[in-house]
Motif scaffolding. Structure first.
Motif, PDB file in Angstrom:
ATOM      1  N   ILE A 184       0.866  -1.183   0.000  1.00 15.27           N
ATOM      2  CA  ILE A 184       0.000   0.000   0.000  1.00 15.27           C
ATOM      3  C   ILE A 184       0.902   1.232   0.000  1.00 15.27           C
ATOM      4  O   ILE A 184       1.858   1.325   0.783  1.00 15.27           O
ATOM      5  CB  ILE A 184      -0.924   0.008   1.229  1.00 15.27           C
ATOM      6  N   MET A 185       0.597   2.190  -0.880  1.00 14.54           N
ATOM      7  CA  MET A 185       1.451   3.363  -1.044  1.00 14.54           C
ATOM      8  C   MET A 185       1.040   4.491  -0.111  1.00 14.54           C
ATOM      9  O   MET A 185      -0.144   4.784   0.067  1.00 14.54           O
ATOM     10  CB  MET A 185       1.416   3.842  -2.498  1.00 14.54           C
ATOM     11  N   VAL A 186       2.044   5.122   0.482  1.00 17.90           N
ATOM     12  CA  VAL A 186       1.851   6.328   1.290  1.00 17.90           C
ATOM     13  C   VAL A 186       2.704   7.429   0.669  1.00 17.90           C
ATOM     14  O   VAL A 186       3.935   7.358   0.676  1.00 17.90           O
ATOM     15  CB  VAL A 186       2.268   6.108   2.754  1.00 17.90           C
ATOM     16  N   THR A 187       2.039   8.450   0.095  1.00 15.24           N
ATOM     17  CA  THR A 187       2.747   9.557  -0.534  1.00 15.24           C
ATOM     18  C   THR A 187       2.806  10.720   0.431  1.00 15.24           C
ATOM     19  O   THR A 187       1.779  11.144   0.980  1.00 15.24           O
ATOM     20  CB  THR A 187       2.040   9.990  -1.830  1.00 15.24           C
ATOM     21  N   ARG A 188       4.015  11.234   0.623  1.00 14.77           N
ATOM     22  CA  ARG A 188       4.219  12.339   1.566  1.00 14.77           C
ATOM     23  C   ARG A 188       4.689  13.547   0.755  1.00 14.77           C
ATOM     24  O   ARG A 188       5.844  13.639   0.355  1.00 14.77           O
ATOM     25  CB  ARG A 188       5.251  11.942   2.614  1.00 14.77           C
ATOM     26  N   GLY A 189       3.748  14.470   0.492  1.00 14.69           N
ATOM     27  CA  GLY A 189       4.028  15.579  -0.400  1.00 14.69           C
ATOM     28  C   GLY A 189       4.591  16.795   0.321  1.00 14.69           C
ATOM     29  O   GLY A 189       4.239  17.088   1.460  1.00 14.69           O
ATOM     30  N   THR A 190       5.473  17.494  -0.366  1.00 13.53           N
ATOM     31  CA  THR A 190       5.975  18.763   0.148  1.00 13.53           C
ATOM     32  C   THR A 190       6.363  19.639  -1.026  1.00 13.53           C
ATOM     33  O   THR A 190       6.933  19.162  -2.019  1.00 13.53           O
ATOM     34  CB  THR A 190       7.193  18.579   1.078  1.00 13.53           C
ATOM     35  N   ALA A 191       6.038  20.918  -0.937  1.00 10.27           N
ATOM     36  CA  ALA A 191       6.388  21.855  -2.005  1.00 10.27           C
ATOM     37  C   ALA A 191       7.852  22.256  -1.947  1.00 10.27           C
ATOM     38  O   ALA A 191       8.346  22.923  -2.850  1.00 10.27           O
ATOM     39  CB  ALA A 191       5.503  23.101  -1.911  1.00 10.27           C
ATOM     40  N   GLY A 192       8.539  21.831  -0.908  1.00 12.39           N
ATOM     41  CA  GLY A 192       9.965  22.095  -0.807  1.00 12.39           C
ATOM     42  C   GLY A 192      10.299  23.457  -0.234  1.00 12.39           C
ATOM     43  O   GLY A 192       9.445  24.143   0.341  1.00 12.39           O
ATOM     44  N   MET A 193      11.555  23.849  -0.386  1.00 12.77           N
ATOM     45  CA  MET A 193      12.064  25.124   0.108  1.00 12.77           C
ATOM     46  C   MET A 193      12.534  25.965  -1.068  1.00 12.77           C
ATOM     47  O   MET A 193      13.236  25.495  -1.961  1.00 12.77           O
ATOM     48  CB  MET A 193      13.242  24.895   1.062  1.00 12.77           C
ATOM     49  N   LEU A 194      12.118  27.241  -1.072  1.00  5.03           N
ATOM     50  CA  LEU A 194      12.588  28.196  -2.069  1.00  5.03           C
ATOM     51  C   LEU A 194      13.764  28.982  -1.510  1.00  5.03           C
ATOM     52  O   LEU A 194      13.764  29.381  -0.338  1.00  5.03           O
ATOM     53  CB  LEU A 194      11.476  29.169  -2.463  1.00  5.03           C
ATOM     54  N   ASP A 195      14.755  29.185  -2.364  1.00  2.68           N
ATOM     55  CA  ASP A 195      15.915  29.978  -1.950  1.00  2.68           C
ATOM     56  C   ASP A 195      16.182  31.026  -3.021  1.00  2.68           C
ATOM     57  O   ASP A 195      16.133  30.733  -4.222  1.00  2.68           O
ATOM     58  CB  ASP A 195      17.139  29.080  -1.774  1.00  2.68           C
ATOM     59  N   GLY A 196      16.447  32.243  -2.585  1.00  7.19           N
ATOM     60  CA  GLY A 196      16.696  33.348  -3.509  1.00  7.19           C
ATOM     61  C   GLY A 196      16.060  34.618  -2.980  1.00  7.19           C
ATOM     62  O   GLY A 196      15.245  34.589  -2.044  1.00  7.19           O
ATOM     63  N   GLY A 197      16.450  35.747  -3.570  1.00  7.27           N
ATOM     64  CA  GLY A 197      15.887  37.010  -3.125  1.00  7.27           C
ATOM     65  C   GLY A 197      16.344  37.386  -1.722  1.00  7.27           C
ATOM     66  O   GLY A 197      17.302  36.819  -1.202  1.00  7.27           O
ATOM     67  N   PRO A 198      15.664  38.315  -1.058  1.00  4.44           N
ATOM     68  CA  PRO A 198      14.495  39.052  -1.578  1.00  4.44           C
ATOM     69  C   PRO A 198      14.896  39.981  -2.728  1.00  4.44           C
ATOM     70  O   PRO A 198      16.060  40.292  -2.913  1.00  4.44           O
ATOM     71  CB  PRO A 198      14.023  39.833  -0.355  1.00  4.44           C
ATOM     72  N   PHE A 199      13.864  40.365  -3.482  1.00  2.00           N
ATOM     73  CA  PHE A 199      14.097  41.208  -4.636  1.00  2.00           C
ATOM     74  C   PHE A 199      13.540  42.610  -4.360  1.00  2.00           C
ATOM     75  O   PHE A 199      12.463  42.754  -3.771  1.00  2.00           O
ATOM     76  CB  PHE A 199      13.429  40.612  -5.874  1.00  2.00           C
ATOM     77  N   ASN A 200      14.282  43.607  -4.800  1.00  2.49           N
ATOM     78  CA  ASN A 200      13.854  44.996  -4.631  1.00  2.49           C
ATOM     79  C   ASN A 200      13.901  45.690  -5.999  1.00  2.49           C
ATOM     80  O   ASN A 200      14.968  45.824  -6.601  1.00  2.49           O
ATOM     81  CB  ASN A 200      14.784  45.735  -3.655  1.00  2.49           C
ATOM     82  N   PHE A 201      12.722  46.083  -6.474  1.00  2.00           N
ATOM     83  CA  PHE A 201      12.625  46.706  -7.800  1.00  2.00           C
ATOM     84  C   PHE A 201      12.079  48.128  -7.657  1.00  2.00           C
ATOM     85  O   PHE A 201      11.302  48.420  -6.746  1.00  2.00           O
ATOM     86  CB  PHE A 201      11.691  45.902  -8.702  1.00  2.00           C
ATOM     87  N   ASP A 202      12.496  48.977  -8.604  1.00  2.00           N
ATOM     88  CA  ASP A 202      11.936  50.323  -8.725  1.00  2.00           C
ATOM     89  C   ASP A 202      10.910  50.319  -9.855  1.00  2.00           C
ATOM     90  O   ASP A 202      11.191  49.848 -10.957  1.00  2.00           O
ATOM     91  CB  ASP A 202      13.029  51.354  -9.039  1.00  2.00           C
TER      92      ASP A 202
END
Length: 355
Positions: free
Chosen positions: A243-261
């Motif tokens: 029987i399958m057990v799926t453990r989902g995660t969107a993960g970790m984002l790395d980068g930024g922060p961004f500052n725009f004019d």
């Protein structure tokens, strides 16, 4: 060919023996193997010795030579124990799962084909085979399990399975346990009972796929340890379906922060990376304002890096990554990410300041 009848005195009585001879007086004895009684025998191939006993012989037996014959169910000769004692010393556990037949043979000199590896149907000469006794050698069987599949989100809250059932009508073996592996069959846990399985917190395992199995095993099983692979197991065992057990995660984002004019020149993000993710059926990036209102849903990193944040005017945007199962509701521009309903995981967010 002439037949002659000879009266023999045996133990004070008369017995009539029929022999055949030709004109040159060559004698052919009519061989008789008698009747075997006992069994059938049913053994489990589990590493423990399995021997037959209680077999008896009756009826008339004639022939200069004799032996027991063990064949498979197709008549292939597996062994030729010469006596009952030798027969009772055969360990049928060593033969693996299948069916054996035990016969008794009486024969005269010159018999051909009576060798292991030959087929008893091809014997040639003067012989007689008794009836056969069946030895069933059943392999270990972990049974059938039902339930799931399960999909959990790694969010710091406990995730346990429930509603799993075991059909034990086919379970065969002296010992049993449950086995939890990853999708490459590496052993993660060996909960001994179903109650123990239902006590496992799959949230603690991080993103990925687990498989739940039920196993029957013999005393000779080796290698059933956390960290080993199922392919490393040696000895006697039988696994159920999984029987399958799926453990989902969107993960970790790395980068930024961004500052725009906000100056009329295009402003795009770049250099964002994703780690520790395990995607469910669907994924997307989500751009919200600082209140969680969804502004855009670029499906890929390339699409995200193509967004011109200068067009959004001044303010703050947040970039997220989402993975989700079918049936998620609320994932639309104009809705608020706080109101999403379904099975999903959101990553951390990256800030985009638009000055």
């Amino acid at each position: 060919m002439k037949k002659h009848f000879i009266l023999l005195m045996i133990f004070g009585g008369l017995s009539l023996l029929t022999i055949s001879c030709d004109d040159d007086d060559d004698v052919t004895i009519n061989t008789e193997a008698g009747t075997l009684s006992g069994g059938p025998f049913n053994f489990v191939i589990d590493g423990n010795p399995d021997m037959v006993d209680g077999i008896t012989q009756s009826g008339e037996m004639r022939g200069s030579n004799s032996s027991f014959v063990i064949t498979d169910d197709a008549g292939n000769i597996l062994g030729l124990p010469p006596t009952m004692t030798d027969l009772e010393g055969v360990n049928f556990d060593d033969a693996g799962p299948g069916i054996c037949l035990i016969w008794y043979i009486r024969y005269e000199d010159g018999l051909m084909g009576l060798e292991p590896g030959e087929n008893a149907n091809d014997l040639s000469g003067n012989y007689d085979l008794s009836n056969s006794i069946t030895v069933n050698r059943d392999g270990l069987n972990g049974g059938m399990i039902d339930g799931g599949p399960f999909t959990f989100i790694i969010d710091g809250e406990a995730d346990m399975v429930s509603g799993i059932s075991l059909d034990d009508t086919e379970v065969n073996g002296p010992n049993t346990t449950w086995v939890i592996t990853d999708d490459e069959n590496n052993i993660l846990g060996l909960p001994p009972t179903l109650a123990d399985v239902e006590g496992v917190n799959f949230d603690g395992a991080g993103g990925g796929i687990c498989l739940i199995w039920h196993m029957s095993f013999g005393t000779d099983l080796m290698g059933a340890e956390v960290g080993n692979n199922v392919s490393d197991l040696t000895g006697s065992y039988g696994l159920s379906n999984s029987i399958m057990v799926t453990r989902g995660t969107a993960g970790m984002l790395d980068g930024g922060p961004f500052n725009f004019d906000i100056d009329g020149s295009p402003d795009m993000v770049s250099g964002i990376t994703v780690s520790d993710n395990f995607d469910l059926a669907n994924t997307s990036y989500v751009i919200t304002d600082d209140q969680g209102v969804i502004l855009g849903l670029p499906p890929t990193m390339a699409d995200l890096e193509g967004v011109n944040f200068d067009d959004a005017g001044t303010g703050v945007c947040l970039i997220w990554r989402i993975t989700y199962s079918e049936g998620l509701t609320g994932l639309e521009a104009g809705e608020n990410a706080a109101n999403l309903q379904g099975t999903f995981s959101l990553s951390n967010s990256i800030t985009v300041n638009r000055n």
